[in-house]
Design a protein around this motif. Structure first.
Motif, PDB file in Angstrom:
ATOM      1  N   VAL A  89       0.858  -1.175   0.000  1.00 32.14           N
ATOM      2  CA  VAL A  89       0.000   0.000   0.000  1.00 32.14           C
ATOM      3  C   VAL A  89       0.901   1.234   0.000  1.00 32.14           C
ATOM      4  O   VAL A  89       1.889   1.290   0.750  1.00 32.14           O
ATOM      5  N   VAL A  90       0.584   2.186  -0.858  1.00 27.18           N
ATOM      6  CA  VAL A  90       1.296   3.466  -0.925  1.00 27.18           C
ATOM      7  C   VAL A  90       0.265   4.573  -0.780  1.00 27.18           C
ATOM      8  O   VAL A  90      -0.714   4.621  -1.528  1.00 27.18           O
ATOM      9  N   ALA A  91       0.479   5.441   0.178  1.00 26.62           N
ATOM     10  CA  ALA A  91      -0.451   6.548   0.423  1.00 26.62           C
ATOM     11  C   ALA A  91       0.289   7.868   0.367  1.00 26.62           C
ATOM     12  O   ALA A  91       1.449   7.964   0.792  1.00 26.62           O
ATOM     13  N   ASP A  92      -0.379   8.878  -0.147  1.00 27.75           N
ATOM     14  CA  ASP A  92       0.164  10.230  -0.108  1.00 27.75           C
ATOM     15  C   ASP A  92      -0.180  10.848   1.244  1.00 27.75           C
ATOM     16  O   ASP A  92      -1.335  10.796   1.684  1.00 27.75           O
ATOM     17  N   THR A  93       0.815  11.400   1.906  1.00 20.71           N
ATOM     18  CA  THR A  93       0.601  12.018   3.218  1.00 20.71           C
ATOM     19  C   THR A  93      -0.485  13.081   3.171  1.00 20.71           C
ATOM     20  O   THR A  93      -1.307  13.189   4.086  1.00 20.71           O
ATOM     21  N   ARG A  94      -0.507  13.861   2.113  1.00 22.91           N
ATOM     22  CA  ARG A  94      -1.507  14.915   1.953  1.00 22.91           C
ATOM     23  C   ARG A  94      -2.490  14.513   0.863  1.00 22.91           C
ATOM     24  O   ARG A  94      -2.140  13.804  -0.079  1.00 22.91           O
ATOM     25  N   SER A  95      -3.731  14.969   1.002  1.00 18.16           N
ATOM     26  CA  SER A  95      -4.737  14.663  -0.012  1.00 18.16           C
ATOM     27  C   SER A  95      -5.663  15.849  -0.204  1.00 18.16           C
ATOM     28  O   SER A  95      -5.897  16.624   0.719  1.00 18.16           O
ATOM     29  N   ARG A  96      -6.154  15.945  -1.399  1.00 11.02           N
ATOM     30  CA  ARG A  96      -7.157  16.946  -1.709  1.00 11.02           C
ATOM     31  C   ARG A  96      -8.541  16.316  -1.626  1.00 11.02           C
ATOM     32  O   ARG A  96      -8.682  15.097  -1.756  1.00 11.02           O
ATOM     33  N   ALA A  97      -9.546  17.125  -1.416  1.00 10.85           N
ATOM     34  CA  ALA A  97     -10.906  16.631  -1.291  1.00 10.85           C
ATOM     35  C   ALA A  97     -11.266  15.759  -2.485  1.00 10.85           C
ATOM     36  O   ALA A  97     -11.028  16.127  -3.634  1.00 10.85           O
ATOM     37  N   GLN A  98     -11.804  14.592  -2.172  1.00  7.56           N
ATOM     38  CA  GLN A  98     -12.268  13.613  -3.158  1.00  7.56           C
ATOM     39  C   GLN A  98     -11.133  12.925  -3.920  1.00  7.56           C
ATOM     40  O   GLN A  98     -11.399  12.077  -4.776  1.00  7.56           O
ATOM     41  N   GLY A  99      -9.891  13.250  -3.645  1.00  8.55           N
ATOM     42  CA  GLY A  99      -8.783  12.597  -4.332  1.00  8.55           C
ATOM     43  C   GLY A  99      -8.477  11.242  -3.708  1.00  8.55           C
ATOM     44  O   GLY A  99      -8.316  11.134  -2.493  1.00  8.55           O
TER      45      GLY A  99
END
Length: 295
Positions: A89-99
């Motif tokens: 699993v790879v996750a981006d620390t920051r996210s934009r709404a609905q991304g």
């Protein structure tokens, strides 16, 4: 750091093979089974561009190191962990709404799932069943993404919400998840602002242990004992050894954590699993470990 504290040396644990050290280390972790993983790219991801990129995960465990190639990653600030079936699993620390900022890959590196878990990921740790424990830092907890507001959540590897921390039921609000330890099907948390030691059992019940240690960035637990690592300013290398009592945590000793050769620690990453605190220092090619069950 207070120099008169007795020193506790780390032990060598895992090393990225030299043949990979010309790559960019985007992230690295220790999984629920004690394997070390490095997410490597040709160059650092570019935060202001959405162009996908390829990466290779190098795994170092009991056998020979091996590679898993991942394609079309989108995380600008990636966090990596492994799944029990050999996937990642790879996750981006920051996210934009609905991304959909979490990508799940199978053991062959093929994309299987994408979903959201909220903005401001401080910790992403999988357990032995493959569920994702996510702790959030303050910009997520107090931001616009309601998925992050509880401070700590558990998700399935397909993105289903499985459990959410509810402070009204057992005390402290999580304003910033400073330290998270995931082992088996349980988790331990030490969070700003009160820093109570929160124990989340396999049944997802929560027990709060009163704690006077402030600012710890790591913790290990074993057989009724707990060790906190880190703190503010000169306490960054501090170890506080405590015992769990009916009313909380009783500190019994303080030490300082040092490298295997006895020198002071530098810039570091921390991963906590059961009785072990894993430390990785800049340039992030080696992992060392403190195992409180060994002493």
């Amino acid at each position: 750091m207070t120099p008169d504290r007795p020193a506790t040396p780390l032990a060598a644990f895992a090393r990225l093979p030299r043949s990979y050290r010309d790559r960019n280390i985007a992230h690295s972790t220790i999984d629920a089974f004690g394997r070390a993983h490095w997410l490597l790219t040709e160059r650092p991801p570019e935060p202001r561009r959405e162009k996908p990129y390829d990466a290779v995960v190098v795994t170092v465990g009991d056998g020979p190191p091996y590679e898993t190639h991942l394609s079309a990653l989108r995380a600008a600030f990636p966090q990596l962990d492994a799944l029990p079936d050999g996937g990642f699993v790879v996750a981006d620390t920051r996210s934009r709404a609905q991304g959909e900022h979490v990508q799940v890959f199978d053991a062959l590196g093929r994309l299987s799932w994408t979903f959201r878990v909220g903005d401001g990921i401080e910790h992403l740790l999988t357990d032995e069943a493959g569920d994702l424990w996510v702790g959030y830092f303050d910009e997520g907890v107090y931001g616009d993404d309601e998925l992050s507001w509880p401070g700590l959540r558990r998700w399935s590897h397909t993105g289903d919400p499985l459990w959410t921390y509810h402070p009204a039921n057992h005390g402290d609000t999580i304003s910033d998840c400073y330290a998270l330890n995931v082992s088996d099907r349980s988790a331990w948390v030490c969070a700003y602002t009160e820093f109570s030691l929160l124990e989340i059992g396999p049944d997802q019940g929560v027990r709060a242990h009163a704690n006077q240690v402030r600012g710890a960035r790591g913790l290990a637990v074993h057989d009724g004992r707990v060790t906190f690592f880190g703190g503010y300013e000169h306490e960054r290398d501090r170890l506080v050894i405590g015992e769990l009592t009916d009313t909380g945590v009783a500190a019994v000793a303080e030490r300082r954590l040092v490298r295997p050769d006895g020198t002071d620690l530098g810039r570091r990453r921390v991963v906590c699993r059961g009785p072990r605190i894993y430390i990785q220092e800049d340039p992030f090619t080696e992992w060392t470990v403190l195992d409180i069950s060994a002493g």
